[in-house]
Design an enzyme around this catalytic site. Structure first.
Site, PDB file in Angstrom:
ATOM      1  N   GLU A   1       0.759  -1.245   0.191  1.00 56.14           N
ATOM      2  CA  GLU A   1      -0.177  -0.050  -0.175  1.00 56.14           C
ATOM      3  C   GLU A   1       0.842   1.195   0.010  1.00 56.14           C
ATOM      4  O   GLU A   1       1.699   1.372   0.751  1.00 56.14           O
ATOM      5  CB  GLU A   1      -0.875   0.040   1.049  1.00 56.14           C
TER       6      GLU A   1
ATOM      7  N   THR B   1      -5.894   2.756  -5.336  1.00 59.81           N
ATOM      8  CA  THR B   1      -5.884   1.497  -5.135  1.00 59.81           C
ATOM      9  C   THR B   1      -6.553   0.514  -6.120  1.00 59.81           C
ATOM     10  O   THR B   1      -6.244  -0.431  -6.725  1.00 59.81           O
ATOM     11  CB  THR B   1      -6.219   0.700  -3.859  1.00 59.81           C
TER      12      THR B   1
ATOM     13  N   HIS C   1      -0.708   4.016   4.955  1.00 59.25           N
ATOM     14  CA  HIS C   1      -1.642   4.477   4.423  1.00 59.25           C
ATOM     15  C   HIS C   1      -1.618   6.064   4.730  1.00 59.25           C
ATOM     16  O   HIS C   1      -1.803   6.126   5.919  1.00 59.25           O
ATOM     17  CB  HIS C   1      -3.004   3.900   4.434  1.00 59.25           C
TER      18      HIS C   1
ATOM     19  N   ASP D   1       1.182   0.232  -5.049  1.00 57.40           N
ATOM     20  CA  ASP D   1      -0.143   0.573  -5.837  1.00 57.40           C
ATOM     21  C   ASP D   1      -0.197   1.795  -6.665  1.00 57.40           C
ATOM     22  O   ASP D   1      -0.591   2.371  -7.572  1.00 57.40           O
ATOM     23  CB  ASP D   1      -1.263   0.165  -5.138  1.00 57.40           C
ATOM     24  N   HIS D   2       0.699   2.725  -5.737  1.00 56.56           N
ATOM     25  CA  HIS D   2       0.525   4.274  -6.054  1.00 56.56           C
ATOM     26  C   HIS D   2       1.390   5.101  -5.170  1.00 56.56           C
ATOM     27  O   HIS D   2       2.038   4.458  -4.084  1.00 56.56           O
ATOM     28  CB  HIS D   2      -0.668   4.875  -6.377  1.00 56.56           C
TER      29      HIS D   2
HETATM   30  C1  GP9 Z   1      -9.212   0.464   1.328  1.00 59.78           C
HETATM   31  C2  GP9 Z   1      -7.696   0.457   1.050  1.00 59.78           C
HETATM   32  C3  GP9 Z   1      -7.204   1.876   0.703  1.00 59.78           C
HETATM   33  O1  GP9 Z   1      -9.525  -0.610   1.665  1.00 59.78           O
HETATM   34  O2  GP9 Z   1      -7.188  -0.368  -0.153  1.00 59.78           O
HETATM   35  O3  GP9 Z   1      -7.297   2.080  -0.593  1.00 59.78           O
HETATM   36  P1  GP9 Z   1      -6.568   3.637  -1.318  1.00 59.78           P
HETATM   37  O4  GP9 Z   1      -7.188   4.716  -0.246  1.00 59.78           O
HETATM   38  O5  GP9 Z   1      -5.214   3.425  -1.173  1.00 59.78           O
HETATM   39  O6  GP9 Z   1      -7.395   3.681  -2.602  1.00 59.78           O
HETATM   40 MN    MN Z   2      -3.772   2.139  -2.177  1.00 61.96          MN
END
Ligand code: GP9
Ligand code: MN
Length: 431
Positions: free
Chosen positions: A38, A82, A200, A259-260
Protein backbone atom coordinates in the site's frame (compact mmCIF):
# COMPACT_ATOMS: atom_id res chain seq x y z
CA UNK A 1 -20.92 -0.24 -30.29
CA UNK A 2 -19.62 -3.60 -31.47
CA UNK A 3 -17.78 -1.94 -34.40
CA UNK A 4 -16.05 0.40 -31.91
CA UNK A 5 -14.49 -2.83 -30.77
CA UNK A 6 -12.91 -3.64 -34.15
CA UNK A 7 -10.72 -0.52 -34.06
CA UNK A 8 -9.65 -1.45 -30.54
CA UNK A 9 -8.98 -5.07 -31.44
CA UNK A 10 -6.74 -3.94 -34.30
CA UNK A 11 -4.88 -1.53 -32.04
CA UNK A 12 -4.34 -4.24 -29.41
CA UNK A 13 -3.19 -6.72 -32.05
CA UNK A 14 -0.60 -4.16 -33.20
CA UNK A 15 0.53 -3.88 -29.59
CA UNK A 16 1.56 -7.52 -29.25
CA UNK A 17 5.13 -8.32 -28.31
CA UNK A 18 7.40 -11.30 -29.00
CA UNK A 19 7.52 -14.01 -26.34
CA UNK A 20 10.73 -14.01 -24.31
CA UNK A 21 11.84 -17.64 -24.66
CA UNK A 22 13.90 -17.52 -21.45
CA UNK A 23 10.88 -16.59 -19.33
CA UNK A 24 7.70 -17.72 -21.14
CA UNK A 25 6.12 -20.58 -19.18
CA UNK A 26 9.08 -20.67 -16.77
CA UNK A 27 6.68 -20.64 -13.75
CA UNK A 28 3.90 -22.72 -15.31
CA UNK A 29 1.73 -24.41 -12.66
CA UNK A 30 3.33 -22.50 -9.75
CA UNK A 31 1.19 -20.85 -7.07
CA UNK A 32 1.04 -17.06 -7.41
CA UNK A 33 1.10 -14.76 -4.39
CA UNK A 34 0.57 -11.10 -5.35
CA UNK A 35 1.51 -8.91 -2.38
CA UNK A 36 0.07 -5.38 -2.59
CA UNK A 37 2.37 -2.81 -0.95
CA UNK A 38 0.00 0.00 0.00
CA UNK A 39 1.19 3.53 -0.98
CA UNK A 40 4.76 2.23 -1.31
CA UNK A 41 7.15 4.13 -3.58
CA UNK A 42 10.35 3.03 -5.33
CA UNK A 43 12.47 5.70 -3.61
CA UNK A 44 12.15 3.70 -0.39
CA UNK A 45 14.22 0.85 -1.86
CA UNK A 46 17.68 0.92 -0.22
CA UNK A 47 16.65 4.25 1.40
CA UNK A 48 18.21 5.13 4.75
CA UNK A 49 17.27 7.66 7.45
CA UNK A 50 20.30 8.58 9.60
CA UNK A 51 22.05 5.46 8.27
CA UNK A 52 19.16 3.16 9.18
CA UNK A 53 17.54 1.11 6.38
CA UNK A 54 13.80 1.84 6.28
CA UNK A 55 12.90 -1.45 4.57
CA UNK A 56 15.58 -4.10 5.13
CA UNK A 57 13.32 -7.07 4.27
CA UNK A 58 12.13 -5.59 0.99
CA UNK A 59 15.67 -4.50 0.10
CA UNK A 60 16.92 -8.06 0.59
CA UNK A 61 14.08 -9.44 -1.54
CA UNK A 62 14.71 -6.77 -4.20
CA UNK A 63 18.37 -7.80 -4.56
CA UNK A 64 17.78 -11.58 -4.32
CA UNK A 65 19.35 -13.40 -7.28
CA UNK A 66 15.97 -15.04 -8.03
CA UNK A 67 14.02 -11.79 -7.93
CA UNK A 68 13.31 -9.86 -11.13
CA UNK A 69 13.21 -6.23 -9.95
CA UNK A 70 12.11 -3.32 -12.14
CA UNK A 71 13.53 0.12 -11.33
CA UNK A 72 11.75 2.11 -14.08
CA UNK A 73 8.23 0.93 -13.21
CA UNK A 74 5.55 3.59 -12.67
CA UNK A 75 2.17 3.75 -11.03
CA UNK A 76 -0.53 4.81 -13.50
CA UNK A 77 -3.51 5.32 -11.22
CA UNK A 78 -6.10 8.05 -11.45
CA UNK A 79 -8.67 9.01 -8.81
CA UNK A 80 -9.37 5.31 -8.19
CA UNK A 81 -6.00 4.92 -6.35
CA UNK A 82 -5.86 1.31 -5.06
CA UNK A 83 -8.90 0.39 -7.17
CA UNK A 84 -7.22 1.62 -10.36
CA UNK A 85 -4.11 -0.39 -9.52
CA UNK A 86 -6.23 -3.50 -9.04
CA UNK A 87 -8.12 -2.85 -12.29
CA UNK A 88 -4.89 -2.50 -14.30
CA UNK A 89 -3.16 -5.53 -12.81
CA UNK A 90 -6.15 -7.87 -13.13
CA UNK A 91 -7.59 -6.76 -16.48
CA UNK A 92 -4.94 -4.83 -18.42
CA UNK A 93 -7.44 -1.95 -18.67
CA UNK A 94 -6.77 1.50 -17.23
CA UNK A 95 -8.96 3.04 -14.57
CA UNK A 96 -11.13 5.86 -15.94
CA UNK A 97 -10.22 9.51 -16.38
CA UNK A 98 -12.22 10.33 -13.26
CA UNK A 99 -13.85 8.29 -10.53
CA UNK A 100 -13.19 4.63 -9.88
CA UNK A 101 -13.88 2.12 -12.67
CA UNK A 102 -14.27 -0.62 -10.07
CA UNK A 103 -17.04 1.36 -8.39
CA UNK A 104 -18.74 2.56 -11.57
CA UNK A 105 -18.39 -0.51 -13.81
CA UNK A 106 -17.20 -3.40 -11.62
CA UNK A 107 -20.64 -4.77 -10.84
CA UNK A 108 -22.09 -4.91 -14.33
CA UNK A 109 -19.26 -4.88 -16.91
CA UNK A 110 -17.95 -7.98 -18.65
CA UNK A 111 -14.26 -8.55 -17.96
CA UNK A 112 -11.77 -11.23 -18.92
CA UNK A 113 -9.62 -10.88 -15.81
CA UNK A 114 -6.64 -12.84 -14.46
CA UNK A 115 -8.61 -14.75 -11.77
CA UNK A 116 -11.10 -16.03 -14.37
CA UNK A 117 -8.34 -16.84 -16.88
CA UNK A 118 -6.37 -18.82 -14.27
CA UNK A 119 -9.55 -20.43 -12.86
CA UNK A 120 -9.96 -21.89 -16.34
CA UNK A 121 -6.38 -23.15 -16.19
CA UNK A 122 -7.19 -25.17 -13.05
CA UNK A 123 -6.19 -22.54 -10.48
CA UNK A 124 -8.07 -21.70 -7.29
CA UNK A 125 -8.23 -17.92 -6.91
CA UNK A 126 -8.52 -15.85 -3.72
CA UNK A 127 -8.20 -12.23 -2.60
CA UNK A 128 -7.37 -11.18 0.96
CA UNK A 129 -7.92 -7.77 2.55
CA UNK A 130 -8.48 -6.60 6.13
CA UNK A 131 -11.12 -4.07 5.17
CA UNK A 132 -14.87 -4.50 4.63
CA UNK A 133 -15.78 -6.30 1.39
CA UNK A 134 -17.68 -3.35 -0.06
CA UNK A 135 -14.80 -0.87 -0.05
CA UNK A 136 -14.08 0.12 -3.68
CA UNK A 137 -16.99 -2.21 -4.60
CA UNK A 138 -14.54 -5.12 -4.40
CA UNK A 139 -17.17 -7.74 -3.51
CA UNK A 140 -19.18 -7.08 -6.68
CA UNK A 141 -16.19 -6.47 -8.94
CA UNK A 142 -14.36 -9.62 -7.81
CA UNK A 143 -17.37 -11.66 -8.99
CA UNK A 144 -17.01 -10.07 -12.43
CA UNK A 145 -13.30 -10.93 -12.33
CA UNK A 146 -13.98 -14.53 -11.28
CA UNK A 147 -12.36 -14.69 -7.85
CA UNK A 148 -13.40 -17.96 -6.17
CA UNK A 149 -12.84 -16.49 -2.68
CA UNK A 150 -12.63 -13.03 -1.15
CA UNK A 151 -11.50 -13.16 2.49
CA UNK A 152 -12.42 -9.70 3.76
CA UNK A 153 -12.57 -8.35 7.32
CA UNK A 154 -15.40 -10.58 8.70
CA UNK A 155 -13.27 -13.67 8.00
CA UNK A 156 -10.50 -12.70 10.41
CA UNK A 157 -10.81 -13.66 14.06
CA UNK A 158 -8.72 -10.67 15.14
CA UNK A 159 -10.62 -8.22 12.94
CA UNK A 160 -12.00 -6.12 15.75
CA UNK A 161 -8.98 -5.79 17.93
CA UNK A 162 -6.75 -4.87 15.01
CA UNK A 163 -8.71 -1.93 13.71
CA UNK A 164 -6.46 0.88 12.77
CA UNK A 165 -7.06 4.57 13.15
CA UNK A 166 -6.99 5.27 9.44
CA UNK A 167 -10.28 3.41 9.44
CA UNK A 168 -9.47 1.22 6.46
CA UNK A 169 -9.17 -2.02 8.35
CA UNK A 170 -6.78 -4.26 10.21
CA UNK A 171 -3.12 -3.65 10.98
CA UNK A 172 -1.03 -5.58 8.46
CA UNK A 173 0.84 -7.90 10.88
CA UNK A 174 -2.42 -9.11 12.45
CA UNK A 175 -4.22 -9.32 9.10
CA UNK A 176 -1.40 -11.37 7.54
CA UNK A 177 -1.30 -13.81 10.45
CA UNK A 178 -5.04 -14.44 10.15
CA UNK A 179 -4.95 -14.53 6.34
CA UNK A 180 -2.18 -17.15 6.29
CA UNK A 181 -4.55 -19.64 7.96
CA UNK A 182 -6.73 -19.52 4.83
CA UNK A 183 -3.90 -19.27 2.34
CA UNK A 184 -2.27 -22.50 3.49
CA UNK A 185 -5.57 -24.38 2.96
CA UNK A 186 -6.18 -23.22 -0.61
CA UNK A 187 -6.15 -26.05 -3.15
CA UNK A 188 -3.01 -25.71 -5.28
CA UNK A 189 -2.16 -24.29 -7.70
CA UNK A 190 -3.69 -21.04 -6.44
CA UNK A 191 -3.59 -17.42 -7.52
CA UNK A 192 -3.86 -15.10 -4.53
CA UNK A 193 -3.75 -11.35 -3.96
CA UNK A 194 -2.97 -10.00 -0.49
CA UNK A 195 -3.78 -6.33 0.06
CA UNK A 196 -2.07 -4.46 2.91
CA UNK A 197 -3.26 -1.10 4.23
CA UNK A 198 -1.32 0.19 7.30
CA UNK A 199 1.10 2.24 5.19
CA UNK A 200 -1.70 4.62 4.25
CA UNK A 201 -2.17 8.38 4.38
CA UNK A 202 -1.70 10.15 6.85
CA UNK A 203 0.88 7.53 7.98
CA UNK A 204 0.10 7.54 11.69
CA UNK A 205 1.47 4.66 13.75
CA UNK A 206 1.12 3.88 17.46
CA UNK A 207 4.47 4.28 19.21
CA UNK A 208 4.91 0.61 20.21
CA UNK A 209 4.78 -0.32 16.50
CA UNK A 210 7.16 2.43 15.38
CA UNK A 211 10.75 1.20 15.03
CA UNK A 212 12.42 4.10 13.24
CA UNK A 213 12.50 7.84 13.90
CA UNK A 214 10.23 10.07 11.86
CA UNK A 215 11.85 12.18 9.17
CA UNK A 216 12.22 15.89 9.86
CA UNK A 217 10.65 17.61 6.89
CA UNK A 218 8.21 19.41 9.22
CA UNK A 219 5.38 18.21 7.01
CA UNK A 220 3.16 16.31 9.45
CA UNK A 221 1.52 14.02 6.87
CA UNK A 222 4.95 13.09 5.45
CA UNK A 223 7.20 12.51 8.46
CA UNK A 224 5.40 9.34 9.63
CA UNK A 225 5.74 7.70 6.20
CA UNK A 226 9.04 5.98 6.99
CA UNK A 227 7.49 4.53 10.17
CA UNK A 228 4.48 2.94 8.48
CA UNK A 229 6.66 1.88 5.52
CA UNK A 230 9.01 0.15 7.95
CA UNK A 231 6.04 -1.48 9.69
CA UNK A 232 4.86 -2.76 6.28
CA UNK A 233 8.39 -4.02 5.66
CA UNK A 234 8.36 -5.93 8.95
CA UNK A 235 4.93 -7.34 8.10
CA UNK A 236 6.29 -8.57 4.78
CA UNK A 237 9.35 -10.00 6.53
CA UNK A 238 7.19 -11.97 8.97
CA UNK A 239 4.95 -13.18 6.13
CA UNK A 240 7.95 -14.25 4.04
CA UNK A 241 9.43 -16.32 6.87
CA UNK A 242 6.02 -17.97 7.35
CA UNK A 243 5.94 -18.76 3.61
CA UNK A 244 9.37 -20.42 3.94
CA UNK A 245 8.28 -22.47 6.97
CA UNK A 246 5.02 -23.54 5.29
CA UNK A 247 6.83 -24.67 2.12
CA UNK A 248 4.82 -22.26 -0.02
CA UNK A 249 7.93 -20.17 -0.72
CA UNK A 250 9.43 -23.02 -2.74
CA UNK A 251 6.47 -23.61 -5.04
CA UNK A 252 5.14 -20.10 -5.51
CA UNK A 253 5.85 -17.11 -7.68
CA UNK A 254 5.80 -14.12 -5.32
CA UNK A 255 4.89 -10.78 -6.92
CA UNK A 256 5.27 -7.44 -5.12
CA UNK A 257 4.00 -4.10 -6.35
CA UNK A 258 3.50 -0.64 -4.92
CA UNK A 259 -0.02 0.47 -5.86
CA UNK A 260 0.62 4.23 -6.13
CA UNK A 261 2.56 7.14 -4.65
CA UNK A 262 2.44 7.60 -0.88
CA UNK A 263 3.56 11.24 -0.74
CA UNK A 264 1.69 13.24 -3.36
CA UNK A 265 3.48 15.75 -5.57
CA UNK A 266 1.83 18.58 -3.61
CA UNK A 267 4.45 18.08 -0.90
CA UNK A 268 7.28 19.52 -3.00
CA UNK A 269 9.29 20.98 -0.11
CA UNK A 270 9.14 17.71 1.83
CA UNK A 271 10.04 15.67 -1.28
CA UNK A 272 13.08 17.88 -1.83
CA UNK A 273 14.20 17.28 1.77
CA UNK A 274 13.63 13.51 1.55
CA UNK A 275 15.64 13.32 -1.67
CA UNK A 276 18.38 15.75 -0.62
CA UNK A 277 17.57 18.33 -3.30
CA UNK A 278 17.12 22.10 -3.01
CA UNK A 279 13.94 21.92 -5.09
CA UNK A 280 12.05 19.42 -7.27
CA UNK A 281 11.25 19.83 -10.97
CA UNK A 282 8.53 18.13 -13.00
CA UNK A 283 11.27 15.69 -14.02
CA UNK A 284 11.75 14.73 -10.36
CA UNK A 285 7.98 14.50 -9.86
CA UNK A 286 7.64 12.13 -12.84
CA UNK A 287 10.23 9.82 -11.30
CA UNK A 288 8.50 10.21 -7.95
CA UNK A 289 5.69 8.16 -9.53
CA UNK A 290 7.93 5.08 -9.60
CA UNK A 291 6.75 2.15 -7.50
CA UNK A 292 8.41 -1.22 -6.97
CA UNK A 293 7.54 -4.22 -9.10
CA UNK A 294 9.27 -7.50 -8.26
CA UNK A 295 8.77 -11.14 -9.23
CA UNK A 296 10.48 -13.90 -7.27
CA UNK A 297 10.48 -17.67 -7.85
CA UNK A 298 13.03 -20.36 -6.96
CA UNK A 299 15.43 -20.67 -9.86
CA UNK A 300 14.06 -17.61 -11.70
CA UNK A 301 16.83 -15.67 -13.43
CA UNK A 302 16.64 -12.45 -11.38
CA UNK A 303 18.33 -9.06 -11.59
CA UNK A 304 17.43 -5.38 -11.91
CA UNK A 305 15.54 -4.78 -15.18
CA UNK A 306 15.61 -1.18 -16.45
CA UNK A 307 12.80 -1.41 -19.00
CA UNK A 308 10.32 1.48 -18.80
CA UNK A 309 6.93 0.12 -17.84
CA UNK A 310 4.02 0.37 -15.45
CA UNK A 311 1.02 -1.26 -13.82
CA UNK A 312 -0.78 -1.74 -17.14
CA UNK A 313 2.02 -4.13 -18.19
CA UNK A 314 1.72 -6.54 -15.26
CA UNK A 315 -1.06 -8.80 -16.59
CA UNK A 316 0.77 -9.98 -19.76
CA UNK A 317 4.04 -10.23 -17.80
CA UNK A 318 2.58 -12.58 -15.18
CA UNK A 319 0.46 -14.66 -17.54
CA UNK A 320 3.40 -15.21 -19.90
CA UNK A 321 5.59 -16.35 -16.97
CA UNK A 322 2.81 -18.89 -16.25
CA UNK A 323 2.82 -19.98 -19.90
CA UNK A 324 -0.60 -18.46 -20.62
CA UNK A 325 -0.81 -16.53 -23.91
CA UNK A 326 -2.55 -13.14 -23.96
CA UNK A 327 -2.69 -12.94 -27.76
CA UNK A 328 -6.49 -13.03 -27.79
CA UNK A 329 -7.01 -10.73 -24.82
CA UNK A 330 -8.12 -7.12 -25.13
CA UNK A 331 -5.61 -5.54 -22.75
CA UNK A 332 -3.30 -2.54 -23.17
CA UNK A 333 -0.11 -3.76 -21.53
CA UNK A 334 3.13 -5.10 -22.99
CA UNK A 335 5.05 -7.92 -21.28
CA UNK A 336 7.88 -6.27 -19.29
CA UNK A 337 10.17 -9.13 -20.31
CA UNK A 338 9.52 -8.87 -24.04
CA UNK A 339 12.52 -7.72 -26.06
CA UNK A 340 10.57 -5.53 -28.51
CA UNK A 341 8.58 -3.36 -26.09
CA UNK A 342 7.73 0.24 -26.96
CA UNK A 343 8.65 1.33 -23.41
CA UNK A 344 5.93 4.01 -23.32
CA UNK A 345 4.28 4.54 -19.93
CA UNK A 346 0.99 6.50 -20.13
CA UNK A 347 -0.15 8.33 -17.00
CA UNK A 348 -3.89 8.66 -16.52
CA UNK A 349 -3.80 12.43 -17.18
CA UNK A 350 -2.15 12.01 -20.61
CA UNK A 351 1.40 12.71 -19.42
CA UNK A 352 3.87 9.92 -20.10
CA UNK A 353 7.37 8.53 -19.72
CA UNK A 354 9.31 6.70 -22.44
CA UNK A 355 12.86 5.41 -22.70
CA UNK A 356 13.90 8.55 -24.62
CA UNK A 357 11.64 11.43 -23.55
CA UNK A 358 9.10 12.20 -20.89
CA UNK A 359 6.25 14.67 -20.65
CA UNK A 360 5.20 15.74 -17.17
CA UNK A 361 3.31 18.81 -15.93
CA UNK A 362 3.46 20.36 -19.39
CA UNK A 363 7.25 20.10 -19.60
CA UNK A 364 9.43 17.80 -21.70
CA UNK A 365 12.69 16.15 -20.64
CA UNK A 366 15.29 13.71 -21.89
CA UNK A 367 14.47 10.70 -19.72
CA UNK A 368 17.98 9.52 -18.89
CA UNK A 369 19.53 12.94 -18.22
CA UNK A 370 16.67 15.15 -17.02
CA UNK A 371 17.63 17.79 -19.58
CA UNK A 372 14.60 19.99 -20.22
CA UNK A 373 13.80 20.38 -23.92
CA UNK A 374 11.49 22.51 -26.03
CA UNK A 375 10.11 20.33 -28.84
CA UNK A 376 9.50 23.45 -30.96
CA UNK A 377 13.27 23.91 -31.15
CA UNK A 378 14.08 20.26 -31.86
CA UNK A 379 12.26 18.84 -34.92
CA UNK A 380 13.49 15.29 -34.38
CA UNK A 381 12.37 15.25 -30.76
CA UNK A 382 9.08 16.92 -31.74
CA UNK A 383 8.28 14.18 -34.23
CA UNK A 384 8.87 11.43 -31.65
CA UNK A 385 7.02 13.35 -28.92
CA UNK A 386 3.99 14.03 -31.11
CA UNK A 387 3.80 10.36 -32.18
CA UNK A 388 4.09 9.22 -28.56
CA UNK A 389 1.40 11.64 -27.40
CA UNK A 390 -0.93 10.38 -30.15
CA UNK A 391 -0.35 6.80 -29.07
CA UNK A 392 -0.90 7.57 -25.37
CA UNK A 393 -4.13 9.47 -26.10
CA UNK A 394 -5.36 6.60 -28.29
CA UNK A 395 -4.59 3.96 -25.65
CA UNK A 396 -6.37 5.88 -22.88
CA UNK A 397 -9.36 6.68 -25.09
CA UNK A 398 -9.73 3.07 -26.23
CA UNK A 399 -9.48 1.82 -22.67
CA UNK A 400 -12.16 4.31 -21.60
CA UNK A 401 -14.37 3.17 -24.50
CA UNK A 402 -14.07 -0.45 -23.31
CA UNK A 403 -14.97 0.55 -19.74
CA UNK A 404 -17.76 3.06 -20.41
CA UNK A 405 -19.26 1.06 -23.29
CA UNK A 406 -18.83 -2.32 -21.60
CA UNK A 407 -17.43 -3.46 -24.95
CA UNK A 408 -16.06 -6.81 -23.73
CA UNK A 409 -19.64 -8.13 -23.63
CA UNK A 410 -19.34 -8.20 -27.44
CA UNK A 411 -16.15 -10.27 -27.41
CA UNK A 412 -15.15 -13.58 -25.86
CA UNK A 413 -11.51 -14.58 -26.41
CA UNK A 414 -11.12 -17.97 -28.05
CA UNK A 415 -11.03 -20.65 -25.36
CA UNK A 416 -12.34 -18.33 -22.62
CA UNK A 417 -15.59 -19.17 -20.82
CA UNK A 418 -17.74 -16.13 -19.92
CA UNK A 419 -17.90 -15.49 -16.18
CA UNK A 420 -21.25 -15.97 -14.49
CA UNK A 421 -21.34 -13.74 -11.40
CA UNK A 422 -23.99 -15.97 -9.84
CA UNK A 423 -21.35 -18.68 -9.48
CA UNK A 424 -19.66 -16.65 -6.74
CA UNK A 425 -20.58 -15.69 -3.20
CA UNK A 426 -18.19 -14.25 -0.62
CA UNK A 427 -20.54 -14.22 2.37
CA UNK A 428 -18.85 -15.78 5.38
CA UNK A 429 -20.99 -18.79 6.32
CA UNK A 430 -22.27 -17.89 9.82
CA UNK A 431 -20.88 -19.81 12.81
C1 GP9 B 1 -9.12 0.48 1.21
C2 GP9 B 1 -7.62 0.42 0.97
C3 GP9 B 1 -7.05 1.82 0.72
O1 GP9 B 1 -9.63 -0.81 1.44
O2 GP9 B 1 -7.35 -0.45 -0.11
O3 GP9 B 1 -7.34 2.21 -0.58
P1 GP9 B 1 -6.73 3.58 -1.21
O4 GP9 B 1 -7.16 4.72 -0.32
O5 GP9 B 1 -5.22 3.47 -1.26
O6 GP9 B 1 -7.36 3.61 -2.57
MN1 MN C 1 -3.71 2.40 -2.14
Amino acid sequence: KADDLNKIKNYVKGNKTLQNATYFGKEKGKNVIVFHLESFQQFLMDYKVNGVEVTPNLNKFYHDQNTLSFDNFYNEVGQGKTADAEMMLETGLFGTASGSAMVNYGTSNTYQAVPAILDQQGYTTAAFHGDVASFWNRDNTYKSWGYDYFFSKPYYKNANNADYNIGYGMKDKIFLKDASKYLEQLPQPFYSKIITVTNHYPYDLDSQNASIAKTKTNDKTVDGYVQTARYLDQSFGEFLSWLKKSGLYDNSMIVLYGDHYGISENHKAAIAKLTGKDSVSDYDLANWQKVPFMVHAPGLKGGINHTYGGEIDVMPTLLHLLGVSTDNDIQFGQDLLATNRRQVVPFRNGDWVSAEYMKYGGNYYVTTTGTKINPKEDPRAKQIIDATQKDVDKMLTYSDDVQTGDLLRFYTPEGFKKVNRKDYSYQKASG
